[in-house]
Structure formats: C-alpha cells, structure tokens
Design a protein around this motif. Structure first.
Motif, PDB file in Angstrom:
ATOM      1  N   THR A  81     -84.475 -42.210 -22.418  1.00 58.32           N
ATOM      2  CA  THR A  81     -83.565 -41.143 -22.803  1.00 58.32           C
ATOM      3  C   THR A  81     -84.212 -40.301 -23.890  1.00 58.32           C
ATOM      4  O   THR A  81     -84.798 -40.836 -24.833  1.00 58.32           O
ATOM      5  CB  THR A  81     -82.260 -41.751 -23.345  1.00 58.32           C
ATOM      6  N   SER A  83     -83.286 -37.156 -26.573  1.00 58.36           N
ATOM      7  CA  SER A  83     -82.309 -36.209 -27.132  1.00 58.36           C
ATOM      8  C   SER A  83     -83.066 -35.087 -27.829  1.00 58.36           C
ATOM      9  O   SER A  83     -83.179 -33.987 -27.313  1.00 58.36           O
ATOM     10  CB  SER A  83     -81.355 -36.927 -28.083  1.00 58.36           C
ATOM     11  N   GLY A  84     -83.617 -35.371 -29.021  1.00 62.38           N
ATOM     12  CA  GLY A  84     -84.353 -34.323 -29.744  1.00 62.38           C
ATOM     13  C   GLY A  84     -85.862 -34.456 -29.659  1.00 62.38           C
ATOM     14  O   GLY A  84     -86.593 -33.593 -30.154  1.00 62.38           O
ATOM     15  N   GLY A  85     -86.371 -35.548 -29.070  1.00 62.36           N
ATOM     16  CA  GLY A  85     -87.819 -35.705 -28.898  1.00 62.36           C
ATOM     17  C   GLY A  85     -88.606 -35.917 -30.183  1.00 62.36           C
ATOM     18  O   GLY A  85     -89.829 -35.763 -30.195  1.00 62.36           O
ATOM     19  N   ASP A  87     -89.041 -38.740 -31.863  1.00 63.04           N
ATOM     20  CA  ASP A  87     -89.574 -40.091 -32.058  1.00 63.04           C
ATOM     21  C   ASP A  87     -91.019 -39.992 -32.563  1.00 63.04           C
ATOM     22  O   ASP A  87     -91.846 -39.320 -31.943  1.00 63.04           O
ATOM     23  CB  ASP A  87     -89.531 -40.851 -30.722  1.00 63.04           C
ATOM     24  N   SER A  92     -89.648 -41.460 -26.315  1.00 59.56           N
ATOM     25  CA  SER A  92     -88.618 -40.879 -25.446  1.00 59.56           C
ATOM     26  C   SER A  92     -89.219 -40.116 -24.259  1.00 59.56           C
ATOM     27  O   SER A  92     -88.483 -39.700 -23.375  1.00 59.56           O
ATOM     28  CB  SER A  92     -87.708 -39.955 -26.252  1.00 59.56           C
ATOM     29  N   ASN A 149     -83.128 -34.636 -43.136  1.00 60.01           N
ATOM     30  CA  ASN A 149     -83.483 -33.341 -43.720  1.00 60.01           C
ATOM     31  C   ASN A 149     -84.090 -32.357 -42.735  1.00 60.01           C
ATOM     32  O   ASN A 149     -84.331 -31.216 -43.090  1.00 60.01           O
ATOM     33  CB  ASN A 149     -84.471 -33.558 -44.866  1.00 60.01           C
ATOM     34  N   GLY A 154     -82.854 -34.734 -33.149  1.00 61.56           N
ATOM     35  CA  GLY A 154     -81.729 -34.871 -32.232  1.00 61.56           C
ATOM     36  C   GLY A 154     -80.690 -35.859 -32.751  1.00 61.56           C
ATOM     37  O   GLY A 154     -81.036 -36.893 -33.333  1.00 61.56           O
ATOM     38  N   GLY A 157     -81.082 -39.774 -30.961  1.00 62.77           N
ATOM     39  CA  GLY A 157     -81.993 -40.762 -31.530  1.00 62.77           C
ATOM     40  C   GLY A 157     -81.651 -41.068 -32.984  1.00 62.77           C
ATOM     41  O   GLY A 157     -81.718 -42.216 -33.424  1.00 62.77           O
ATOM     42  N   HIS A 158     -81.290 -40.035 -33.712  1.00 71.31           N
ATOM     43  CA  HIS A 158     -81.057 -40.181 -35.158  1.00 71.31           C
ATOM     44  C   HIS A 158     -79.904 -41.144 -35.447  1.00 71.31           C
ATOM     45  O   HIS A 158     -80.047 -42.079 -36.229  1.00 71.31           O
ATOM     46  CB  HIS A 158     -80.756 -38.795 -35.735  1.00 71.31           C
ATOM     47  N   PHE A 164     -80.798 -41.162 -42.355  1.00 72.83           N
ATOM     48  CA  PHE A 164     -80.784 -41.120 -43.817  1.00 72.83           C
ATOM     49  C   PHE A 164     -81.060 -39.703 -44.304  1.00 72.83           C
ATOM     50  O   PHE A 164     -81.928 -39.021 -43.769  1.00 72.83           O
ATOM     51  CB  PHE A 164     -81.868 -42.065 -44.376  1.00 72.83           C
ATOM     52  N   GLU A 210     -82.483 -46.299 -27.154  1.00 72.32           N
ATOM     53  CA  GLU A 210     -82.956 -46.813 -25.860  1.00 72.32           C
ATOM     54  C   GLU A 210     -82.373 -48.148 -25.413  1.00 72.32           C
ATOM     55  O   GLU A 210     -81.943 -48.270 -24.271  1.00 72.32           O
ATOM     56  CB  GLU A 210     -84.504 -46.900 -25.827  1.00 72.32           C
ATOM     57  N   VAL A 215     -76.218 -43.208 -25.105  1.00 70.01           N
ATOM     58  CA  VAL A 215     -75.062 -42.700 -25.832  1.00 70.01           C
ATOM     59  C   VAL A 215     -74.946 -41.211 -25.519  1.00 70.01           C
ATOM     60  O   VAL A 215     -75.852 -40.431 -25.824  1.00 70.01           O
ATOM     61  CB  VAL A 215     -75.175 -42.924 -27.352  1.00 70.01           C
ATOM     62  N   TYR A 436     -87.840 -48.930 -41.751  1.00 69.92           N
ATOM     63  CA  TYR A 436     -86.668 -48.289 -41.150  1.00 69.92           C
ATOM     64  C   TYR A 436     -87.003 -47.880 -39.714  1.00 69.92           C
ATOM     65  O   TYR A 436     -87.992 -47.193 -39.479  1.00 69.92           O
ATOM     66  CB  TYR A 436     -86.299 -47.104 -42.043  1.00 69.92           C
TER      67      TYR A 436
HETATM   68  P1  FDA Z   1     -85.917 -38.855 -29.379  1.00 69.47           P
HETATM   69  O1  FDA Z   1     -85.227 -38.054 -28.358  1.00 69.47           O
HETATM   70  O2  FDA Z   1     -87.413 -38.884 -29.372  1.00 69.47           O
HETATM   71  O3  FDA Z   1     -85.340 -40.328 -29.357  1.00 69.47           O
HETATM   72  C1  FDA Z   1     -85.726 -41.358 -30.252  1.00 69.47           C
HETATM   73  C2  FDA Z   1     -85.443 -42.719 -29.620  1.00 69.47           C
HETATM   74  O4  FDA Z   1     -84.060 -42.846 -29.328  1.00 69.47           O
HETATM   75  C3  FDA Z   1     -86.158 -42.929 -28.299  1.00 69.47           C
HETATM   76  O5  FDA Z   1     -86.430 -44.301 -28.134  1.00 69.47           O
HETATM   77  C4  FDA Z   1     -85.119 -42.495 -27.281  1.00 69.47           C
HETATM   78  O6  FDA Z   1     -85.334 -43.080 -26.010  1.00 69.47           O
HETATM   79  C5  FDA Z   1     -83.835 -42.954 -27.924  1.00 69.47           C
HETATM   80  N1  FDA Z   1     -82.688 -42.093 -27.610  1.00 69.47           N
HETATM   81  C6  FDA Z   1     -82.632 -40.741 -27.757  1.00 69.47           C
HETATM   82  N2  FDA Z   1     -81.419 -40.289 -27.424  1.00 69.47           N
HETATM   83  C7  FDA Z   1     -80.676 -41.365 -27.070  1.00 69.47           C
HETATM   84  C8  FDA Z   1     -79.344 -41.523 -26.610  1.00 69.47           C
HETATM   85  N3  FDA Z   1     -78.542 -40.457 -26.474  1.00 69.47           N
HETATM   86  N4  FDA Z   1     -78.887 -42.763 -26.307  1.00 69.47           N
HETATM   87  C9  FDA Z   1     -79.711 -43.835 -26.453  1.00 69.47           C
HETATM   88  N5  FDA Z   1     -80.989 -43.746 -26.879  1.00 69.47           N
HETATM   89  C10 FDA Z   1     -81.478 -42.516 -27.190  1.00 69.47           C
HETATM   90  N6  FDA Z   1     -85.033 -39.687 -40.043  1.00 69.47           N
HETATM   91  C11 FDA Z   1     -84.166 -39.837 -41.070  1.00 69.47           C
HETATM   92  O7  FDA Z   1     -83.408 -40.795 -41.111  1.00 69.47           O
HETATM   93  N7  FDA Z   1     -84.109 -38.892 -42.055  1.00 69.47           N
HETATM   94  C12 FDA Z   1     -84.896 -37.784 -42.037  1.00 69.47           C
HETATM   95  O8  FDA Z   1     -84.814 -36.953 -42.956  1.00 69.47           O
HETATM   96  C13 FDA Z   1     -85.799 -37.612 -40.952  1.00 69.47           C
HETATM   97  N8  FDA Z   1     -86.609 -36.510 -40.867  1.00 69.47           N
HETATM   98  C14 FDA Z   1     -87.455 -36.353 -39.788  1.00 69.47           C
HETATM   99  C15 FDA Z   1     -88.266 -35.210 -39.694  1.00 69.47           C
HETATM  100  C16 FDA Z   1     -89.127 -35.038 -38.612  1.00 69.47           C
HETATM  101  C17 FDA Z   1     -89.951 -33.770 -38.532  1.00 69.47           C
HETATM  102  C18 FDA Z   1     -89.210 -36.037 -37.618  1.00 69.47           C
HETATM  103  C19 FDA Z   1     -90.171 -35.873 -36.468  1.00 69.47           C
HETATM  104  C20 FDA Z   1     -88.415 -37.170 -37.711  1.00 69.47           C
HETATM  105  C21 FDA Z   1     -87.538 -37.342 -38.792  1.00 69.47           C
HETATM  106  N9  FDA Z   1     -86.728 -38.473 -38.896  1.00 69.47           N
HETATM  107  C22 FDA Z   1     -85.844 -38.601 -39.964  1.00 69.47           C
HETATM  108  C23 FDA Z   1     -86.802 -39.540 -37.891  1.00 69.47           C
HETATM  109  C24 FDA Z   1     -85.731 -39.354 -36.819  1.00 69.47           C
HETATM  110  O9  FDA Z   1     -84.486 -39.775 -37.320  1.00 69.47           O
HETATM  111  C25 FDA Z   1     -86.056 -40.200 -35.580  1.00 69.47           C
HETATM  112  O10 FDA Z   1     -87.314 -39.843 -35.068  1.00 69.47           O
HETATM  113  C26 FDA Z   1     -84.979 -40.062 -34.506  1.00 69.47           C
HETATM  114  O11 FDA Z   1     -84.983 -41.193 -33.673  1.00 69.47           O
HETATM  115  C27 FDA Z   1     -85.181 -38.817 -33.683  1.00 69.47           C
HETATM  116  O12 FDA Z   1     -84.107 -38.611 -32.800  1.00 69.47           O
HETATM  117  P2  FDA Z   1     -84.346 -37.631 -31.543  1.00 69.47           P
HETATM  118  O13 FDA Z   1     -83.138 -37.640 -30.723  1.00 69.47           O
HETATM  119  O14 FDA Z   1     -84.877 -36.326 -32.026  1.00 69.47           O
HETATM  120  O15 FDA Z   1     -85.574 -38.365 -30.851  1.00 69.47           O
END
Ligand code: FDA
Length: 500
Positions: A81, A83-85, A87, A92, A149, A154, A157-158, A164, A210, A215, A436
């Motif tokens: 899955t 969401s915001g990519g 990781d 993802s 921040n 996304g 994932g967050h 935080f 994942e 979700v 974390y």
């Molecule tokens: P992405 O889509 O890559 O998913 C991350 C993981 O979650 C993957 O394993 C994916 O398969 C799974 N997943 C995604 N969507 C799902 C769903 N709907 N249901 C089940 N599983 C799902 N963190 C933090 O706490 N505080 C911060 O300030 C920051 N700042 C930050 C800045 C930058 C530039 C980056 C690249 C990252 C951060 N992060 C962060 C880390 C961030 O919280 C972490 O990478 C999240 O997992 C990203 O979520 P995405 O949906 O974007 O990622």
C-alpha cells in the motif's frame, strides 16, 4: 515464495472485473512510470535494481481496495500500500525480494471531512499532512493536529507508524489522537473500530504500515491551538557557543512547559534552535529567559502567526508564503538515508565537542535533528499504543540527503551515516538501541520468509528496536488478523505462531 505460486494474468483479469481499466497501470502503459515516480521521495529506490510492481492500482473507491486484496489473495500476488510514498526505504513501492507484487496507490483517496462542532475529522489515507492542517484550520483557526513537519508526508503511512511533530509535547503523537478507522483486512472485509476488535485497533495506531491491512480512512481528534502562536529560529555557529548551547538544550528541552516545543537542527556547522510556542511573544520571552537564558532569545526573534502558518514556517523555514503552500503535494525528491536514535541521558560537552569536530564538520555530514519528548509524550504508557519510546529525553536523527548522482557520492554519504551511527552508540539508548518505526532503517535487519510465512525469530532483531515489549503483542495480533502473512514487506510484523 510468492513468485512461484503467483498467477499474474489471473490477478489482472480478476482486478478488471471491478476496477475500471483507467485505474490499472501495467509496465506496458505510458502512465505507469509517471504514476510510479509520482510520490517516490527517495531517489535511491528509483535506481535500477529494486524490483518494480507488476501493476499499480490507483484506487479511487474503497471497493477498489477490497477487490485488489481479494484478487491478490486468490492469485498469490502480494500487495504493497502506498499513501504518500515517503517511506525512508521505499517499501511502499519497491521490493528487494518479492518479484510479483502490486502497488495499491491511495493518492486519489484523500477526502477530508471536518466536523467543526465535535472538533473531529475523517481523513482518507491518501491525503497529505499539509492538506489535513489546511482543512483543520480552514474549519476553525483554533483547530490543529499533532503530526510531522513535512506537509507532503502521507496520512496513511504516518498515522500507521505514530506521527511525531511540533505539537507532540502538548498532545502526543498523531496515533494518540486517532479515535476510529476504516480498514480493509486480509480477507477484503471492511472493518471499523467496533467491528475490528481492540487488538487490531491498537496495532494500527503505531505498529507501522503494511502489516495489518489497508487503512482507508482515519477519524481523528482535532486539538486546540490559540488564535496566535509564536515561532522563532535562532542560528548559532561553533564560535557562538553552539556546542555549549546544545549541551544545555538537552537538559531543559524535555522539561519545558508543554506549550513550548524547542528543537535543534545542525546543518552546515550551524545549530538552529527552532521553536513553536502556543502563546504570545511576550510570554515566550519570559519563558525562554527563565529556562534557557544562554540562548539570548529576544522579542525581535519572535514571529507571531496563526498555527497553520507555523506549519508553513516549520517546513519552508519562512512564513512568507501563503498557507496554500501546504496543498502542494510534490516535494522535491533526493537520495536519502536516515538513521536515528533515542537519548536517555544528556551527552557531555566533551562528547558533543568530539562529535562536532570529528563528524559534523565533514563535507558529507548529514543534517542532524534533535527533537525533544517530555510533556504529554512522557505521560502516556509505553504499552498504550505500539510506540514504546515514551520516556526518552529526545530523538536524534541523522538525515542524509543529497542530489548528486553516482556511486561515489552515495558511498561517501552512506559511509558517513553508518560511521556516525557506530560512533554515537555509547551515548544513546541501549538494550535495545531503540528506533522510531517511521524512521525506517533496513540496516537494522530484514525479514526472512520460512515456509511462506515471515520468521518471527528473525524479525525480532529489528522488531524489538522499533517496538520493544510491544513487538510480541503486534505479532500476536498479526497471527489473528493475517495468519497467512499476505501483507508483508522487508520489515512487516510476522505472525507469532507459524500455523503450518
Ligand atoms: P508510504 O506511502 O511510503 O508508506 C509508508 C509505509 O506505510 C509503507 O510500508 C506502506 O506500505 C505503509 N502504508 C502506507 N499507507 C498505508 C495505509 N493506508 N494502510 C496501511 N499501510 C500503509 N515522521 C514523523 O513522525 N515526523 C516528521 O516530522 C517526519 N518528517 C518527514 C519528512 C520527510 C521528508 C520524510 C521523507 C519523512 C518524514 N517522516 C516524519 C517519516 C514519515 O512519517 C514516514 O515515512 C511515513 O511512514 C510516511 O507515510 P507515507 O504515507 O508518506 O509513506
């Protein structure tokens, strides 16, 4: 392995029964690459090498999510899955060990509905943090949400991993403020809080993305922020006592009043002290004078603004941009490697001096972020959610990002970050050295599949670093909700008891 038993053609025709062809993108279609790359934040995983998905399903209805899971189960194709990519290790959308996997891209599932009377919102996983901040504030200037921040992260994932940010000392993690969720489980069923059971509801709020299902949306509590907050950014070089100030910061930042968040970013041999204060300038000046006079913070350093503008300031480093900047879903991509730690005892001045001169002065040094816990973070039990790191003083994050292509640049950056990680070992949390989960790091260990199920014994190596004692409970939940280990990646939670 999955690749032996997967039936790709059967999977694709199964998808096409319920999902319009325009949402199914295979490598032969022109739309595949742009869609795949659309939210790849880490260019390291855009290089040839990691396996690409055999199909990307751009779901725009919950039913598409259910169909993808059901068809994947039936035809032996695992689903990742996205969401915001964001990781850090690209999990993802890439795979080092699964030849046949599909990506379920949720970027189109991003509606946000704010219930202003109840100060709650339903937010779909494909929304970004920036969109959520903007929508909350648009409903009421005194609504905020505790999360990271970076506005392009996304929600999916967050929130799955914790979340935080600048409001966490006051209100905890994003996951601490989730009050309901809609999940598609490994059998394709649609569940909410009352039908999923309390174990699954516990696991999805911090157990990492994942592993437990998809979700689709989250119901969150919006939190109260004043109409006007105050921020500052104060920069100090080594010859302006940066090292002494960081040493002192460790002792005070985790015990400051909950309305005051004060982080430090060290970059280009400068330490910047960045603050969000839930109040006005005059009170901030008094509070800083009482707790941290050495920083010399003055009224001129203050910038008063709405909370939503403070989120702009935290990401862009300036508030001279409209709040609409939060709605830009694209963040410039770069090569990325992150390693992080938690700190329990302040490091000595000598230790900081050596870290600075031996590592931070190198041209290939990473950005270093120090984020204080304490406050609400410390008042939540380590087993209340899967996130166990409640009692540390602060997070230490080495954020290595670079733009130069080529292996030479990559090798020197990776050598630096792995070296510094070894170097700081004496100063950070031990047994386990805890990390974390949203700061994913595959150096901590990766899964091994035995008999078509991820090995629990092997996964403990990385799993207890992320989750400590909660790891076993997560694995027990996994064995209830996904015993066949359909939802898996290099660091997914394994089922506790191999059933076969
Ligand atoms: P992405 O889509 O890559 O998913 C991350 C993981 O979650 C993957 O394993 C994916 O398969 C799974 N997943 C995604 N969507 C799902 C769903 N709907 N249901 C089940 N599983 C799902 N963190 C933090 O706490 N505080 C911060 O300030 C920051 N700042 C930050 C800045 C930058 C530039 C980056 C690249 C990252 C951060 N992060 C962060 C880390 C961030 O919280 C972490 O990478 C999240 O997992 C990203 O979520 P995405 O949906 O974007 O990622």
């Amino acid at each position: 392995s999955a690749s032996i038993s997967s039936d790709v053609d059967g999977f694709l025709s199964c998808l096409s029964i319920n999902i319009p062809p325009s949402l199914i993108h295979t490598p032969s279609s022109n739309s595949y690459s742009p869609l795949l790359m659309s939210t790849v934040q880490n260019r390291r995983y855009a290089l040839p090498g990691p396996t690409r998905p055999l199909v990307i399903v751009a779901a725009n209805e919950t039913a598409h999510v259910q169909t993808t899971v059901v068809c994947g189960r039936r035809h032996g194709v695992h689903v990742r899955t996205r969401s915001g990519g964001h990781d850090y290790e690209g999990l993802s959308y890439t795979s080092v060990n699964h030849k046949h996997f599909a990506v379920l891209d949720l970027a189109k599932l991003r509606a946000i509905h704010v219930d202003a009377t109840r100060a709650e919102a339903w937010v779909e996983s494909g929304a970004t943090l920036g969109e959520l901040y903007y929508a909350a504030a648009a409903a009421n200037r005194t609504f905020g949400f505790p999360a990271g921040n970076c506005p392009t992260v996304g929600v999916g994932g967050h929130l799955s991993g914790g979340g935080f940010g600048a409001l966490s000392r006051k209100y905890g993690l994003s996951a601490d403020n989730v009050i309901d969720a809609i999940v598609v489980d490994a059998q394709g069923r649609l569940l909410n809080k009352s039908t999923m059971g309390k174990d699954l509801f516990w696991a999805i709020r911090g157990g990492g993305g994942e592993s437990f299902g998809v979700v689709v949306s989250w119901k969150v509590r919006l939190v109260a922020v004043p109409e006007t907050v105050t921020v500052f950014g104060i920069r100090r070089g080594k010859n302006e006592s940066a090292v002494e100030l960081i040493t002192k910061w460790q002792a005070i930042a985790p015990s400051l009043p909950r309305d005051l968040y004060l982080r430090v970013i060290v970059e280009n041999q400068q330490a910047t002290f960045i603050s969000l204060f839930l109040g006005r300038c005059s009170q901030l000046v008094d509070t800083m004078g009482a707790h941290f006079p050495e920083l010399g913070m003055m009224e001129q350093d203050c910038q008063e603004m709405s909370w939503v503008k403070s989120t702009v300031f935290f990401f862009f480093g300036t508030a001279d941009m409209p709040a609409e900047a939060l709605l830009n879903r694209h963040n410039e991509e770069y090569y990325l490697k992150v390693k992080s730690d938690h700190v329990e005892e302040p490091m000595s001045l000598d230790a900081w001096e050596s870290l600075w001169s031996e590592w931070l002065e190198k041209p290939e040094a990473a950005m270093v972020m120090l984020d204080p816990y304490g406050g609400r973070m410390a008042s939540i039990s380590p087993s209340a959610t899967p996130f166990p790191h409640r009692n540390y003083m602060y997070q230490l994050q080495f954020y290595q990002s670079w733009a130069e292509n080529g292996t030479a640049a990559m090798e020197s950056r990776l050598r630096w970050i792995r070296g510094v990680y070894e170097y700081v070992e004496p100063y950070v949390s031990k047994n386990p050295r805890s990390v974390y989960v949203n700061y994913r790091d595959l150096d901590l260990g990766t899964n091994e599949v035995e008999g078509n199920v991820t090995s629990y014994a092997k996964a403990r190596v990385w799993g207890e670093k992320y989750f400590k004692g909660n790891f076993k409970r997560l694995a027990a939940v996994k064995s209830k909700v996904d015993p066949d280990d359909f939802f898996r990646n290099e660091q997914s939670i394994p089922p506790l008891l191999p059933l076969k």
